[in-house]
Design an enzyme around this catalytic site. Structure first.
Site, PDB file in Angstrom:
ATOM      1  N   ASN A 117      12.106  -0.377  -4.229  1.00  0.00           N
ATOM      2  CA  ASN A 117      11.295   0.974  -4.644  1.00  0.00           C
ATOM      3  C   ASN A 117      10.868   1.414  -3.044  1.00  0.00           C
ATOM      4  O   ASN A 117       9.940   2.139  -3.084  1.00  0.00           O
ATOM      5  CB  ASN A 117       9.997   0.390  -5.283  1.00  0.00           C
ATOM      6  CG  ASN A 117       9.460  -0.771  -4.893  1.00  0.00           C
ATOM      7  OD1 ASN A 117       9.685  -1.217  -3.618  1.00  0.00           O
ATOM      8  ND2 ASN A 117       8.537  -1.544  -5.411  1.00  0.00           N
ATOM      9  N   GLN A 285      -6.671  -6.196  -7.289  1.00  0.00           N
ATOM     10  CA  GLN A 285      -6.151  -5.236  -8.426  1.00  0.00           C
ATOM     11  C   GLN A 285      -6.061  -6.272  -9.667  1.00  0.00           C
ATOM     12  O   GLN A 285      -5.635  -7.325  -9.855  1.00  0.00           O
ATOM     13  CB  GLN A 285      -4.665  -5.097  -8.092  1.00  0.00           C
ATOM     14  CG  GLN A 285      -4.650  -4.123  -6.672  1.00  0.00           C
ATOM     15  CD  GLN A 285      -3.486  -3.540  -6.545  1.00  0.00           C
ATOM     16  OE1 GLN A 285      -3.240  -2.928  -5.684  1.00  0.00           O
ATOM     17  NE2 GLN A 285      -1.962  -3.784  -7.372  1.00  0.00           N
TER      18      GLN A 285
HETATM   19  P1  NAI Z   1      10.043  -3.831   5.639  1.00  0.00           P
HETATM   20  O1  NAI Z   1      10.216  -5.145   5.763  1.00  0.00           O
HETATM   21  O2  NAI Z   1      11.292  -3.089   5.580  1.00  0.00           O
HETATM   22  O3  NAI Z   1       9.333  -3.169   7.041  1.00  0.00           O
HETATM   23  C1  NAI Z   1       7.911  -3.601   7.258  1.00  0.00           C
HETATM   24  C2  NAI Z   1       7.745  -3.512   8.878  1.00  0.00           C
HETATM   25  O4  NAI Z   1       6.469  -3.412   9.136  1.00  0.00           O
HETATM   26  C3  NAI Z   1       8.845  -4.024   9.622  1.00  0.00           C
HETATM   27  O5  NAI Z   1       9.427  -3.126  10.717  1.00  0.00           O
HETATM   28  C4  NAI Z   1       7.801  -4.922  10.448  1.00  0.00           C
HETATM   29  O6  NAI Z   1       8.258  -5.263  11.749  1.00  0.00           O
HETATM   30  C5  NAI Z   1       6.370  -4.090  10.737  1.00  0.00           C
HETATM   31  N1  NAI Z   1       5.226  -4.822  10.652  1.00  0.00           N
HETATM   32  C6  NAI Z   1       5.131  -6.185  10.267  1.00  0.00           C
HETATM   33  N2  NAI Z   1       3.878  -6.596  10.785  1.00  0.00           N
HETATM   34  C7  NAI Z   1       3.593  -5.308  11.629  1.00  0.00           C
HETATM   35  C8  NAI Z   1       2.194  -5.213  12.264  1.00  0.00           C
HETATM   36  N3  NAI Z   1       1.222  -6.394  12.666  1.00  0.00           N
HETATM   37  N4  NAI Z   1       2.164  -4.118  13.238  1.00  0.00           N
HETATM   38  C9  NAI Z   1       3.043  -3.134  12.899  1.00  0.00           C
HETATM   39  N5  NAI Z   1       4.141  -3.246  12.322  1.00  0.00           N
HETATM   40  C10 NAI Z   1       4.195  -4.628  11.359  1.00  0.00           C
HETATM   41  O7  NAI Z   1       8.996  -3.369   4.321  1.00  0.00           O
HETATM   42  P2  NAI Z   1       9.150  -2.316   3.510  1.00  0.00           P
HETATM   43  O8  NAI Z   1      10.268  -2.424   2.491  1.00  0.00           O
HETATM   44  O9  NAI Z   1       9.051  -0.928   4.343  1.00  0.00           O
HETATM   45  O10 NAI Z   1       7.816  -2.350   2.727  1.00  0.00           O
HETATM   46  C11 NAI Z   1       6.517  -2.393   3.610  1.00  0.00           C
HETATM   47  C12 NAI Z   1       5.364  -2.918   2.740  1.00  0.00           C
HETATM   48  O11 NAI Z   1       5.297  -1.807   1.743  1.00  0.00           O
HETATM   49  C13 NAI Z   1       5.689  -4.002   1.969  1.00  0.00           C
HETATM   50  O12 NAI Z   1       5.424  -5.191   2.513  1.00  0.00           O
HETATM   51  C14 NAI Z   1       4.370  -3.871   0.673  1.00  0.00           C
HETATM   52  O13 NAI Z   1       3.153  -4.555   0.985  1.00  0.00           O
HETATM   53  C15 NAI Z   1       4.350  -2.327   0.704  1.00  0.00           C
HETATM   54  N6  NAI Z   1       4.839  -1.856  -0.662  1.00  0.00           N
HETATM   55  C16 NAI Z   1       4.160  -1.274  -1.527  1.00  0.00           C
HETATM   56  C17 NAI Z   1       4.637  -0.732  -2.589  1.00  0.00           C
HETATM   57  C18 NAI Z   1       3.668   0.080  -3.627  1.00  0.00           C
HETATM   58  O14 NAI Z   1       3.975   0.405  -4.809  1.00  0.00           O
HETATM   59  N7  NAI Z   1       2.437   0.703  -2.875  1.00  0.00           N
HETATM   60  C19 NAI Z   1       5.898  -0.743  -3.116  1.00  0.00           C
HETATM   61  C20 NAI Z   1       6.740  -1.297  -2.100  1.00  0.00           C
HETATM   62  C21 NAI Z   1       6.229  -1.791  -0.701  1.00  0.00           C
END
Ligand code: NAI
Length: 358
Positions: A117, A285
């Site tokens: 997503n 939530q």
């Molecule tokens: P991803 O794993 O592809 O990217 C996450 C990035 O965050 C990575 O590059 C990682 O190095 C970075 N990161 C981790 N800790 C960090 C920190 N302390 N400071 C800076 N950067 C940091 O994950 P993706 O697919 O981009 O998703 C990210 C988040 O978005 C998910 O874990 C989820 O919590 C949220 N999400 C929300 C949704 C919604 O419906 N609102 C749906 C999908 C994801």
């Protein structure tokens, strides 16, 4: 084998719209498949407290399916009770509702449907940035009220062109947000992430990395949060950090509610330190009726773009994460290797670096 799924109730909408797959009614389209294989498939939205279906069935379930939209919180205590549990599947992206350290300790694997997503969320972020910067919500509310006073809206409406936009976290979603902003001719696109983007990827969108968080936020007109929730990001955007934001900056958080301090954000909006806050994720939530983010406003009475958690659960996204959940379960049942990008916790260890540098 018992498979337990904690999903949200879809009510009439789910009966009328079968593509609402992530609901108790439509069961991620897994029922026929699992039952034809002789497995027991329990689906419920009851997730809180010792009498919930979640706590009742976690005791002997082998596979747990949850979604971030109606999270079944699998705490370290519950892991102790989950004697048969081998696999947790997040139908979607973001597994912070599972105590991942406990999963490592207990040898329970945690998988997500990575990428399922990310476009859905990136589009929502771009929309949220625009609606805050352009002061859209109060303008629409004025129209519904029957009023017409252009200056009351225009006094706080700007163009995105020429602004500096930065993402905390430049993974799948953060990168796609910046990519989608390229044609808006922002002054600069910045990112803060402990993992640098591959050089070619950064060059393709002209994104600049800023390594110090306070320095990063002080340069941004718009900050968007796109990192997972883990020990290193819980409360990351707090009263101290908000002081370093540009006065009147806009903040969009579709990552996880608990990354932003609830009261500090509401206070920053009230004082005008933030001009707007928008997103779809909440620290609890469903959010309680009196949650301050439902009604927080800037001094001009606008700046609130909050919605329930749905950016990643469009019908397109539901088709992808339901299909991905089935693939993960099929792989598990037939002993096939899992797609490496989906594995958050493998057998006894983290397989991703995204949940903190480990
Ligand atoms: P991803 O794993 O592809 O990217 C996450 C990035 O965050 C990575 O590059 C990682 O190095 C970075 N990161 C981790 N800790 C960090 C920190 N302390 N400071 C800076 N950067 C940091 O994950 P993706 O697919 O981009 O998703 C990210 C988040 O978005 C998910 O874990 C989820 O919590 C949220 N999400 C929300 C949704 C919604 O419906 N609102 C749906 C999908 C994801």
């Amino acid at each position: 084998m018992k498979v337990l799924a904690i999903l949200y109730k879809g009510g009439d909408a789910a009966k009328e719209e079968p593509r609402l797959l992530g609901t108790v009614e439509n069961k991620l389209n897994l029922r026929e498949y699992l039952e034809s294989q002789g497995h027991e498939y329990i689906v419920s939205d009851s997730k809180e407290g010792p009498d919930s279906d979640f706590q009742k069935h976690i005791v002997d379930a082998e596979i747990l399916i949850t979604t971030p939209f109606h999270p079944g919180y699998l705490t370290a205590d519950l892991f102790e009770k989950a004697k048969n549990l081998k696999l947790c599947v997040t139908a979607g992206v973001g597994s912070d509702h599972i105590d991942l350290n406990a999963a490592v300790k207990k040898g329970v694997q945690v998988l997500e449907v990575s990428g399922s997503n990310v476009v859905s969320v990136a589009e929502h972020v771009v929309m949220s940035i625009l609606l805050l910067v352009r002061n859209f919500v109060p303008a629409h509310e004025m129209i519904e009220r029957g009023d017409w006073q252009v200056s009351d809206i225009a006094r706080n409406a700007f163009d995105l062109e020429g602004k500096v936009v930065g993402t905390i976290g430049a993974g799948r979603i953060g990168y796609r947000v910046l990519q989608r902003l390229v044609p808006f001719d922002c002054k600069e696109l910045l990112y803060y992430d402990y993992a640098p983007l591959p050089e070619a990827a950064a060059r393709a969108i002209n994104a600049r990395r800023v390594q110090d968080l306070e320095d990063f936020v002080s340069q941004c007109d718009v900050v968007t949060v796109n990192c997972p929730l883990h020990e290193g990001t819980r409360g990351l955007v707090n009263a101290d950090l908000l002081k370093h934001f540009k006065k009147g900056a806009w903040l969009v958080n579709t990552a996880r509610g608990a990354i932003c301090d609830k009261d500090a954000v509401a206070e920053a909006l009230k004082s005008g330190q933030l001009s707007g806050y928008s997103g779809d994720v909440w620290n609890v939530q469903p959010a309680p009726k009196d949650h301050v983010w439902r009604t927080a406003k800037n001094p001009l009475g606008g700046g609130n773009g909050m919605v329930p958690h749905y950016s990643g659960t469009t019908l397109d996204a539901q088709a992808r994460y339901a299909g991905g959940t089935r693939s993960i379960i099929e792989n598990y049942l037939t002993n096939k290797p899992q797609d490496a990008g989906n594995i958050i916790v493998g057998l006894g260890k983290y397989e991703t670096k995204a949940y903190g540098q480990r």
